[in-house]
Design a protein around this motif. Structure first.
Motif, short mmCIF file in Angstrom:
data_model
loop_
_atom_site.label_atom_id
_atom_site.label_comp_id
_atom_site.label_asym_id
_atom_site.label_seq_id
_atom_site.Cartn_x
_atom_site.Cartn_y
_atom_site.Cartn_z
N LEU A 1 47.16 -5.46 -25.84
CA LEU A 1 46.46 -5.22 -24.18
C LEU A 1 44.63 -5.50 -24.54
CD1 LEU A 1 47.76 -1.18 -23.42
CD2 LEU A 1 48.73 -3.04 -23.02
N GLU A 2 44.76 -6.02 -25.77
CA GLU A 2 43.64 -7.17 -25.64
C GLU A 2 42.60 -6.25 -26.81
OE1 GLU A 2 41.27 -8.50 -21.86
OE2 GLU A 2 43.08 -9.60 -21.77
N SER A 3 42.10 -4.93 -25.78
CA SER A 3 41.27 -4.10 -26.77
C SER A 3 41.97 -2.79 -27.76
CB SER A 3 40.39 -3.14 -26.17
OG SER A 3 40.87 -2.52 -25.30
N ALA A 4 42.82 -3.49 -27.78
CA ALA A 4 44.43 -2.31 -27.85
C ALA A 4 45.79 -2.14 -28.23
CB ALA A 4 44.22 -0.27 -27.69
N VAL A 5 46.41 -2.13 -28.44
CA VAL A 5 47.81 -2.20 -28.84
C VAL A 5 48.71 -0.89 -27.65
CG1 VAL A 5 49.97 -1.87 -30.64
CG2 VAL A 5 47.24 -3.29 -30.95
N GLY A 6 49.71 -1.90 -26.99
CA GLY A 6 50.09 -0.17 -26.62
C GLY A 6 51.37 -0.41 -27.27
N VAL A 7 51.82 1.60 -27.22
CA VAL A 7 52.91 1.71 -27.82
C VAL A 7 54.02 2.77 -26.75
CG1 VAL A 7 54.43 3.13 -29.22
CG2 VAL A 7 52.31 1.45 -30.06
N ARG A 8 55.17 2.43 -26.62
CA ARG A 8 55.88 3.10 -25.56
C ARG A 8 57.49 3.31 -25.64
NH1 ARG A 8 56.33 -0.78 -20.15
NH2 ARG A 8 57.77 -2.22 -20.66
N ASP A 9 58.14 4.39 -25.28
CA ASP A 9 59.39 4.48 -24.89
C ASP A 9 60.09 3.84 -24.29
OD1 ASP A 9 62.33 5.26 -24.66
OD2 ASP A 9 61.80 7.29 -24.72
N MET B 1 43.33 -5.67 -20.03
CA MET B 1 44.94 -5.92 -20.02
C MET B 1 45.12 -4.30 -19.21
SD MET B 1 48.56 -7.32 -20.95
CE MET B 1 47.18 -9.93 -20.97
N ASP B 2 45.88 -4.43 -17.84
CA ASP B 2 46.54 -3.23 -17.82
C ASP B 2 48.29 -3.03 -18.78
OD1 ASP B 2 48.89 -2.02 -15.67
OD2 ASP B 2 46.85 -1.18 -15.26
N HIS B 3 48.33 -2.11 -19.09
CA HIS B 3 49.88 -2.32 -19.40
C HIS B 3 51.13 -2.64 -18.95
CE1 HIS B 3 50.57 1.53 -16.72
NE2 HIS B 3 51.64 1.04 -17.25
N GLU B 4 50.82 -2.70 -16.89
CA GLU B 4 52.19 -3.55 -16.63
C GLU B 4 51.93 -4.25 -16.64
OE1 GLU B 4 51.28 -1.26 -12.50
OE2 GLU B 4 51.73 0.58 -13.44
#
Length: 61
Positions: free
Chosen positions: A27-35, A1-4
């Protein structure tokens, strides 16, 4: 899955002003982290197991 296309979440512990917040997304295969101030910008991706360990360490603190 794209982060957008991901569904991003802020912690319930974030301040009411909405500044200086961290957001996370599955993000399916990962966890996204952002500000939260940089929507659509740079994010990091961590393995789900690493994220689970990080969150567990916060609960013990």
């Amino acid at each position: 899955m794209d982060h957008e296309d991901a569904r991003w979440f802020k912690s319930s512990y974030s301040g009411g002003s909405g500044t200086e917040c961290v957001e996370v997304a599955d993000l399916e295969s990962a966890v996204g982290v952002r500000d939260s101030k940089r929507l659509g910008g740079t994010h990091i991706a961590v393995r789900p197991a690493a994220w689970a360990q990080f969150v567990a360490s916060l609960r013990r603190a």
